[in-house]
Design a protein around this motif. Structure first.
Motif, mmCIF file in Angstrom:
data_model
loop_
_atom_site.group_PDB
_atom_site.id
_atom_site.type_symbol
_atom_site.label_atom_id
_atom_site.label_comp_id
_atom_site.label_asym_id
_atom_site.label_seq_id
_atom_site.Cartn_x
_atom_site.Cartn_y
_atom_site.Cartn_z
ATOM 1 N N ILE A 3 -67.792 62.241 66.685
ATOM 2 C CA ILE A 3 -69.225 62.427 66.441
ATOM 3 C C ILE A 3 -69.700 61.467 65.355
ATOM 4 O O ILE A 3 -70.793 60.899 65.460
ATOM 5 N N GLU A 4 -68.893 61.241 64.329
ATOM 6 C CA GLU A 4 -69.262 60.302 63.277
ATOM 7 C C GLU A 4 -69.446 58.902 63.847
ATOM 8 O O GLU A 4 -70.385 58.194 63.496
ATOM 9 N N ARG A 5 -68.562 58.486 64.742
ATOM 10 C CA ARG A 5 -68.679 57.159 65.357
ATOM 11 C C ARG A 5 -69.893 57.093 66.269
ATOM 12 O O ARG A 5 -70.568 56.070 66.326
ATOM 13 N N LEU A 6 -70.160 58.160 66.995
ATOM 14 C CA LEU A 6 -71.338 58.197 67.860
ATOM 15 C C LEU A 6 -72.604 57.993 67.037
ATOM 16 O O LEU A 6 -73.441 57.152 67.359
ATOM 17 N N ARG A 8 -72.900 56.702 64.025
ATOM 18 C CA ARG A 8 -72.916 55.374 63.423
ATOM 19 C C ARG A 8 -73.376 54.348 64.440
ATOM 20 O O ARG A 8 -74.231 53.502 64.159
ATOM 21 N N SER A 9 -72.831 54.412 65.647
ATOM 22 C CA SER A 9 -73.239 53.480 66.696
ATOM 23 C C SER A 9 -74.717 53.640 67.024
ATOM 24 O O SER A 9 -75.433 52.647 67.170
ATOM 25 N N LEU A 10 -75.169 54.862 67.139
ATOM 26 C CA LEU A 10 -76.571 55.133 67.444
ATOM 27 C C LEU A 10 -77.485 54.523 66.384
ATOM 28 O O LEU A 10 -78.465 53.845 66.701
ATOM 29 N N LYS A 11 -77.138 54.707 65.123
ATOM 30 C CA LYS A 11 -77.964 54.175 64.041
ATOM 31 C C LYS A 11 -77.976 52.650 64.042
ATOM 32 O O LYS A 11 -79.038 52.033 63.985
ATOM 33 N N TYR A 12 -76.787 52.028 64.107
ATOM 34 C CA TYR A 12 -76.701 50.580 63.974
ATOM 35 C C TYR A 12 -77.122 49.831 65.232
ATOM 36 O O TYR A 12 -77.586 48.697 65.142
ATOM 37 N N GLU A 13 -76.938 50.406 66.407
ATOM 38 C CA GLU A 13 -77.258 49.711 67.651
ATOM 39 C C GLU A 13 -78.641 50.034 68.192
ATOM 40 O O GLU A 13 -79.126 49.342 69.074
ATOM 41 N N CYS A 14 -79.260 51.083 67.671
ATOM 42 C CA CYS A 14 -80.571 51.472 68.199
ATOM 43 C C CYS A 14 -81.604 51.664 67.094
ATOM 44 O O CYS A 14 -82.569 50.913 66.998
ATOM 45 N N VAL A 15 -81.402 52.648 66.262
ATOM 46 C CA VAL A 15 -82.425 53.057 65.295
ATOM 47 C C VAL A 15 -82.757 51.943 64.306
ATOM 48 O O VAL A 15 -83.930 51.629 64.088
ATOM 49 N N TYR A 16 -81.735 51.312 63.713
ATOM 50 C CA TYR A 16 -81.986 50.292 62.695
ATOM 51 C C TYR A 16 -82.538 48.995 63.277
ATOM 52 O O TYR A 16 -83.105 48.187 62.562
ATOM 53 N N LEU A 17 -82.353 48.767 64.576
ATOM 54 C CA LEU A 17 -82.809 47.517 65.190
ATOM 55 C C LEU A 17 -84.245 47.572 65.702
ATOM 56 O O LEU A 17 -84.821 46.539 66.013
ATOM 57 N N HIS A 18 -84.789 48.763 65.841
ATOM 58 C CA HIS A 18 -86.130 48.904 66.415
ATOM 59 C C HIS A 18 -87.048 49.618 65.432
ATOM 60 O O HIS A 18 -86.650 50.575 64.780
ATOM 61 N N ALA A 19 -88.264 49.155 65.369
ATOM 62 C CA ALA A 19 -89.266 49.780 64.493
ATOM 63 C C ALA A 19 -90.093 50.756 65.333
ATOM 64 O O ALA A 19 -91.202 50.453 65.755
ATOM 65 N N PHE A 20 -89.520 51.904 65.605
ATOM 66 C CA PHE A 20 -90.234 52.902 66.389
ATOM 67 C C PHE A 20 -91.422 53.406 65.575
ATOM 68 O O PHE A 20 -91.274 53.758 64.410
ATOM 69 N N GLU A 21 -92.594 53.421 66.200
ATOM 70 C CA GLU A 21 -93.796 53.818 65.469
ATOM 71 C C GLU A 21 -94.216 55.252 65.738
ATOM 72 O O GLU A 21 -94.923 55.846 64.937
ATOM 73 N N THR A 22 -93.800 55.788 66.859
ATOM 74 C CA THR A 22 -94.169 57.169 67.184
ATOM 75 C C THR A 22 -92.925 57.937 67.610
ATOM 76 O O THR A 22 -91.897 57.344 67.956
ATOM 77 N N GLY A 23 -93.053 59.226 67.612
ATOM 78 C CA GLY A 23 -91.947 60.072 68.057
ATOM 79 C C GLY A 23 -91.611 59.844 69.518
ATOM 80 O O GLY A 23 -90.438 59.867 69.900
ATOM 81 N N SER A 24 -92.626 59.594 70.340
ATOM 82 C CA SER A 24 -92.359 59.371 71.761
ATOM 83 C C SER A 24 -91.629 58.039 71.980
ATOM 84 O O SER A 24 -90.773 57.939 72.865
ATOM 85 N N GLU A 25 -91.938 57.007 71.182
ATOM 86 C CA GLU A 25 -91.201 55.750 71.271
ATOM 87 C C GLU A 25 -89.748 55.949 70.861
ATOM 88 O O GLU A 25 -88.839 55.420 71.498
ATOM 89 N N LEU A 26 -89.545 56.706 69.800
ATOM 90 C CA LEU A 26 -88.189 56.998 69.347
ATOM 91 C C LEU A 26 -87.414 57.754 70.418
ATOM 92 O O LEU A 26 -86.279 57.396 70.737
#
Length: 81
Positions: A3-6, A8-26
């Motif tokens: 779960i920790e690796r999941l 970490r991957s989610l944060k570094y490969e998705c969340v940190y790379l995109h500037a989501f502006e709304t909850g629906s975009e996220l």
């Protein structure tokens, strides 16, 4: 640890790379990443298979780049020879 690796991957490969502006975009971005993670991204802990392949017990290709269909065809040719 998985779960920790999941996360970490989610944060570094998705969340940190995109500037989501709304909850629906996220939500849409996370759904796309999870679909990619489970269906297209090979995992070393699963012998190069995706989680979907491991869950549905799809056999591991015997050579690099072989799809299950190609592997079946090459086995049929070997057996016929």
């Amino acid at each position: 640890m998985f779960i920790e690796r999941l996360w970490r991957s989610l944060k570094y490969e998705c969340v940190y790379l995109h500037a989501f502006e709304t909850g629906s975009e996220l939500r849409a971005g996370l759904a796309g990443w999870i679909t990619h993670y489970n269906g297209q991204r090979p995992h070393s802990a699963l012998a190069g298979r995706t989680p979907d392949e491991a869950y549905h017990d799809v056999p591991t290709p015997s050579g690099p780049g072989l799809t299950p269909d190609q592997m079946a065809n090459s086995n049929a040719v070997r057996m016929a020879a």
